[in-house]
Design an enzyme around this catalytic site. Structure first.
Site, PDB file in Angstrom:
ATOM      1  CB  ALA A  23       9.229 -32.673  54.075  1.00 56.46           C
ATOM      2  CE1 TYR A  81      17.674 -38.682  56.479  1.00 54.81           C
ATOM      3  CE2 TYR A  81      15.890 -39.350  57.561  1.00 54.81           C
ATOM      4  CZ  TYR A  81      17.119 -39.461  57.399  1.00 54.81           C
ATOM      5  OH  TYR A  81      17.674 -40.653  57.992  1.00 54.81           O
ATOM      6  CG  LEU A 135       8.329 -19.605  76.786  1.00 57.98           C
ATOM      7  CD1 LEU A 135       9.344 -18.736  76.378  1.00 57.98           C
ATOM      8  CD2 LEU A 135       7.473 -19.227  77.897  1.00 57.98           C
ATOM      9  CE  LYS A 141      11.430 -18.142  72.675  1.00 58.64           C
ATOM     10  NZ  LYS A 141      12.284 -18.914  71.613  1.00 58.64           N
ATOM     11  NE  ARG A 200      12.051 -27.299  75.822  1.00 55.37           N
ATOM     12  CZ  ARG A 200      11.130 -27.910  75.000  1.00 55.37           C
ATOM     13  NH1 ARG A 200      11.345 -28.648  74.095  1.00 55.37           N
ATOM     14  NH2 ARG A 200      10.010 -27.497  75.165  1.00 55.37           N
ATOM     15  CD  GLU A 230      18.082 -20.847  75.313  1.00 55.53           C
ATOM     16  OE1 GLU A 230      17.440 -21.064  76.453  1.00 55.53           O
ATOM     17  OE2 GLU A 230      17.585 -21.037  74.184  1.00 55.53           O
ATOM     18  CE  LYS A 275       9.513 -17.367  68.874  1.00 53.35           C
ATOM     19  NZ  LYS A 275       9.182 -18.476  68.136  1.00 53.35           N
ATOM     20  CB  CYS A 330      -6.595 -38.240  46.570  1.00 52.34           C
ATOM     21  SG  CYS A 330      -5.028 -38.566  47.441  1.00 52.34           S
ATOM     22  CB  CYS A 354      -7.941 -37.589  50.164  1.00 52.04           C
ATOM     23  SG  CYS A 354      -8.253 -39.190  49.527  1.00 52.04           S
TER      24      CYS A 354
HETATM   25  S1  IVH Z   1      11.421 -19.033  79.763  1.00 60.45           S
HETATM   26  C1  IVH Z   1       8.266 -22.794  80.806  1.00 60.45           C
HETATM   27  N1  IVH Z   1      13.068 -17.271  79.066  1.00 60.45           N
HETATM   28  O1  IVH Z   1      12.812 -20.526  74.574  1.00 60.45           O
HETATM   29  C2  IVH Z   1       9.334 -22.153  79.839  1.00 60.45           C
HETATM   30  N2  IVH Z   1      12.800 -19.182  77.782  1.00 60.45           N
HETATM   31  O2  IVH Z   1      10.088 -21.156  73.554  1.00 60.45           O
HETATM   32  C3  IVH Z   1      10.094 -21.070  80.336  1.00 60.45           C
HETATM   33  N3  IVH Z   1      14.305 -19.164  75.747  1.00 60.45           N
HETATM   34  O3  IVH Z   1      12.824 -23.764  75.605  1.00 60.45           O
HETATM   35  C4  IVH Z   1      11.210 -20.579  79.432  1.00 60.45           C
HETATM   36  N4  IVH Z   1      15.262 -17.214  76.085  1.00 60.45           N
HETATM   37  O4  IVH Z   1      14.882 -22.360  75.487  1.00 60.45           O
HETATM   38  C5  IVH Z   1      12.513 -18.282  78.889  1.00 60.45           C
HETATM   39  N5  IVH Z   1      14.415 -15.471  78.380  1.00 60.45           N
HETATM   40  C6  IVH Z   1      14.041 -16.600  78.341  1.00 60.45           C
HETATM   41  C7  IVH Z   1      14.490 -17.287  77.088  1.00 60.45           C
HETATM   42  C8  IVH Z   1      13.805 -18.653  77.039  1.00 60.45           C
HETATM   43  C9  IVH Z   1      15.317 -18.395  75.449  1.00 60.45           C
HETATM   44  C10 IVH Z   1      13.989 -20.430  75.014  1.00 60.45           C
HETATM   45  C11 IVH Z   1      14.076 -21.595  75.914  1.00 60.45           C
HETATM   46  C12 IVH Z   1      12.692 -22.240  75.845  1.00 60.45           C
HETATM   47  C13 IVH Z   1      12.125 -21.642  74.644  1.00 60.45           C
HETATM   48  C14 IVH Z   1      10.748 -21.636  74.809  1.00 60.45           C
END
Ligand code: IVH
Length: 708
Positions: free
Chosen positions: A50, A52, A99, A134, A155, A192, A332, A426, A450
């Site tokens: 934003a 930028y 995810l 994750k 990706r 990853e 998370k 607005c 608005c």
């Molecule tokens: S499974 C269909 N496992 O999280 C998607 N993803 O928010 C399956 N990531 O783009 C992903 N650790 O880059 C999976 N143990 C893990 C992961 C993981 C990191 C990342 C991954 C994905 C993103 C999704």
């Protein structure tokens, strides 16, 4: 160190003298160029998108006021920034999805319950999951054919990524050859790429010593190291890898998630040893808490836990919802926080006219990223937290979501401050800004909007940008920048203007090809690109209209349900005839379309301006009906109603399966219903079907029909 603002940077465009404008344009060109490089070449943005955009808008506004001052290398003349020019593209054989998120224990129990329900499992049935960290890195897809690494792709947008094979081949942890048993003929191993804390510190220390640039966090360091055009630089960077999934695979070495990951390990791929098999929501939570404590000592960044259904046949049945699998979720970790001063509250007007308050903050680092903007959500939240200008506030950033202001540090409130007064007009067009009343709940909408609709410049140009955007009409060469420029010059005010541009251009004294930054070729190319979109798929057409609550997925559902645009339009207008009328019921009965979406569509078509705009557009374009998902199936295009209790599947799964086969699943029986599938204890719907003479079948008959 506090950055001192350049003297011309704060002067309003309208108040700039010619000299000041010249200075300011030079400053903006340098600043925008610097941010382009930070973003595209270094993977280390310092400001939000934003902010930028704001720089670019300011640059454009000054150029509009002083066209003669436009620099030869003005940012407005550069068509987009190259996305790491030099890497080829690779189309993923199976898209790389994202995810869904869970944030609380409740979300986790919901996740587990939802899956059990979808699969129709009872209390006693076993439902196992894998739980694993994750990793906060960047995802990669590695194609191994007969055990040899032949391709590696980032990706990208999920459908297409960058070809980084040469770089990936320099990573020690990634084998060029798989060894061991059951190596598939072809498999995309996904995982990853990341950098450990220790390696990150070491790299930054070396960078500092050699005058190189410093990375903000391990993730940026990993991304920056991988996306080097010169692979010999990547080779010197200590990148690591964990394999956790796959794309295309022929054949798979096991029938569970954990089994495949074990096979990965057997083939010499690094996998995360923290992965655990869990058999209930309680076990998932226990694992989560355990890892939360362990997090700091892992030696690499993780931002949560991923839970996946272990059995692959279950995964298959569960399938996907829009961009994420139904069989997995990312739980998370709580966000990171920091304290800073709120300098201002800016009210931004969105494409749909919503007024959003944005906190302009004294820049502060939160979880490794410099934050200078944060969301304040809405007017009620500002009042509830009593956020005032000059307050010291706590800012929080959770994963990749927009930073937010969570609370005020009252002890630090400056004397004489006053509660913030939220505007009731607005800021873009001066129209009244109102809060809608939700007739169902009797509550006022949290968002002020608005009422200027099509006259509001904020909405008009945003609507046009949305209209041409990638997932809507996707017109090549007509990006945000050109739309803004054409809009500013009065060339394009509404969607149909795009399609009459060429006609008008031929009669115009100032031809497009003579505009700065354009030429004969680029103009011809744009007109050709526009022409190809005269036959746009119906779902993109619907999505492009920018109707509230109608995203890509919903647009697709609508396009499938109402085969062509005239039916769609007529039905949507008819659906405004009240909650009893057939058109309204039909709309509401579509799977995936609820009351909110229905109301938004009906409101859109109840507004004569909008219908006029759609009609005008339809004089120029001819939306194309979608191909049905599976025309070969016996039930493609049929409307089905499930009623009563099904024995073999949950209602949700039966629905999803029918839809995959191209059927429409409706919630109520009408003359248009083709089949009613009646389970145990079917009631009024069954009776209605009989009254109307609709074909009624048992669950078994239905299964026979679809399998035949
Ligand atoms: S499974 C269909 N496992 O999280 C998607 N993803 O928010 C399956 N990531 O783009 C992903 N650790 O880059 C999976 N143990 C893990 C992961 C993981 C990191 C990342 C991954 C994905 C993103 C999704």
């Amino acid at each position: 160190m506090k950055k001192t603002e350049h003297p011309t940077a704060t002067i309003e465009v309208a108040a700039l003298s010619e000299d000041e404008a010249r200075t300011e344009l030079a400053r903006l060109a340098a600043e925008i160029g610097r941010h382009d490089a930070l973003y595209h070449q270094s993977d280390a943005p310092e400001i939000s998108d934003a902010e930028y955009d704001k720089l670019r808008r300011r640059n454009e506004a000054i150029e509009t006021r002083f066209p003669e001052l436009r620099l030869a290398d003005s940012p407005t003349l550069k068509v987009g920034a190259p996305v790491a020019d030099g890497f080829g593209k690779i189309t993923h054989r199976v898209p790389m999805l994202s995810l869904g998120n869970a944030f609380s224990q409740e979300d986790v129990t919901d996740f587990v319950a939802r899956i059990g329900k979808f699969l129709g499992l009872g209390e006693a049935d076993e439902l196992a999951f894998t739980a694993e960290p994750k990793i906060d890195g960047l995802s990669i897809s590695l194609r191994y054919d007969n055990g040899r690494l032949i391709e590696a792709a980032t990706r990208g947008d999920g459908a297409e990524g960058e070809n980084v094979t040469a770089n990936v081949k320099t990573i020690d942890e990634i084998p060029e050859r798989l060894g061991g048993p059951d190596i598939p003929a072809s498999i995309d191993v996904r995982g990853e790429i990341f950098m450990s804390h220790a390696d990150f510190q070491k790299l930054n220390a070396e960078q500092e010593a050699t005058g190189g640039k410093l990375f903000a966090n391990p993730r940026n360091a990993a991304a920056g190291s991988l996306r080097q055009l010169d692979a010999s630089i990547t080779a010197k960077r200590p990148l690591r890898f964990f394999a956790y999934g796959w794309g295309a695979a022929e054949p798979l070495p096991a029938d569970t998630q954990s089994g495949v990951v074990d096979a990965f390990e057997g083939w010499g791929l690094p996998v995360n040893r923290e992965m655990r098999r869990c058999e209930s929501a309680a076990e998932l939570m226990a694992y989560y808490r355990e890892l939360e404590l362990k997090r700091a000592s892992l030696g690499y960044d993780i931002d949560g836990i991923v839970y996946k259904v272990d059995r692959l046949d279950f995964q298959e049945r569960l399938g996907f919802v829009s961009r994420a699998p139904r069989w997995a979720v990312a739980h998370k970790f709580p966000a990171e926080q920091a304290t800073t001063v709120l300098n201002d509250i800016e009210i931004q007007v969105g494409r749909t006219g919503s007024l959003t308050p944005v906190a302009k903050l004294e820049p502060v680092t939160v979880g490794g990223v410099v934050v200078s903007n944060a969301t304040l959500h809405n007017e009620d939240e500002i009042a509830r937290k009593d956020v005032r200008l000059g307050d010291t506030v706590i800012v929080q950033r959770a994963g990749d979501v927009i930073p937010q202001v969570v609370s005020v540090v009252l002890e630090k409130r400056p004397e004489g401050s006053k509660p913030f007064e939220y505007p009731v007009v607005c800021p873009a067009c001066g129209s009244h800004a109102v809060r809608e009343l939700d007739e169902k709940t009797g509550k006022t909408d949290a968002v002020r909007r608005c009422t200027g609709g099509l006259i509001c410049p904020a909405q008009r140009v945003e609507r046009l940008k949305h209209f041409v955007s990638r997932n809507a009409f996707d017109i090549d060469g007509l990006g945000d920048k050109s739309i803004q420029a054409f809009y500013d010059d009065g060339l394009i005010q509404s969607p149909q203007d795009i399609f009459t541009l060429q006609k008008r251009d031929q009669r115009s004294l100032k031809r497009l090809k003579d505009r700065e930054g354009w030429g004969e070729q680029s103009a011809a190319k744009l007109f050709a690109a526009i022409d190809t979109r005269r036959k746009v798929p119906l779902d993109r057409f619907i999505f492009g209209l920018g109707i509230r609550h109608v995203g890509e997925t919903t647009a697709k559902v609508l396009a499938r349900s109402y085969s062509d645009i005239s039916t769609f339009k007529a039905q949507m207008i008819a659906a405004g005839g009240g909650k009893e009328c057939e058109a309204w019921l039909d709309l509401n009965n579509i799977d995936g379309i609820g009351e909110t979406v229905s109301s938004a569509i009906v409101e859109f078509f109840a507004e004569p301006h909008n219908v006029a705009a759609v009609d005008a557009l339809l004089e120029e374009v001819e939306p194309q009906a979608l191909e049905t998902v599976a025309t070969a199936s016996a039930v493609a295009g049929k409307t089905v109603v499930f009623t009563g209790t099904l024995a073999n599947k949950s209602r949700g799964e039966a629905k999803a399966q029918a839809e995959r086969l191209g059927a429409k699943v409706s919630g109520s029986v009408s003359k248009k219903t083709d089949y009613v599938v009646a389970g145990a204890d079917a009631g009024s719907k069954l009776k209605k079907a009989r009254d109307l003479g609709v074909t009624v079948m048992t669950e078994d008959e239905w299964e026979e029909l679809i399998s035949g």
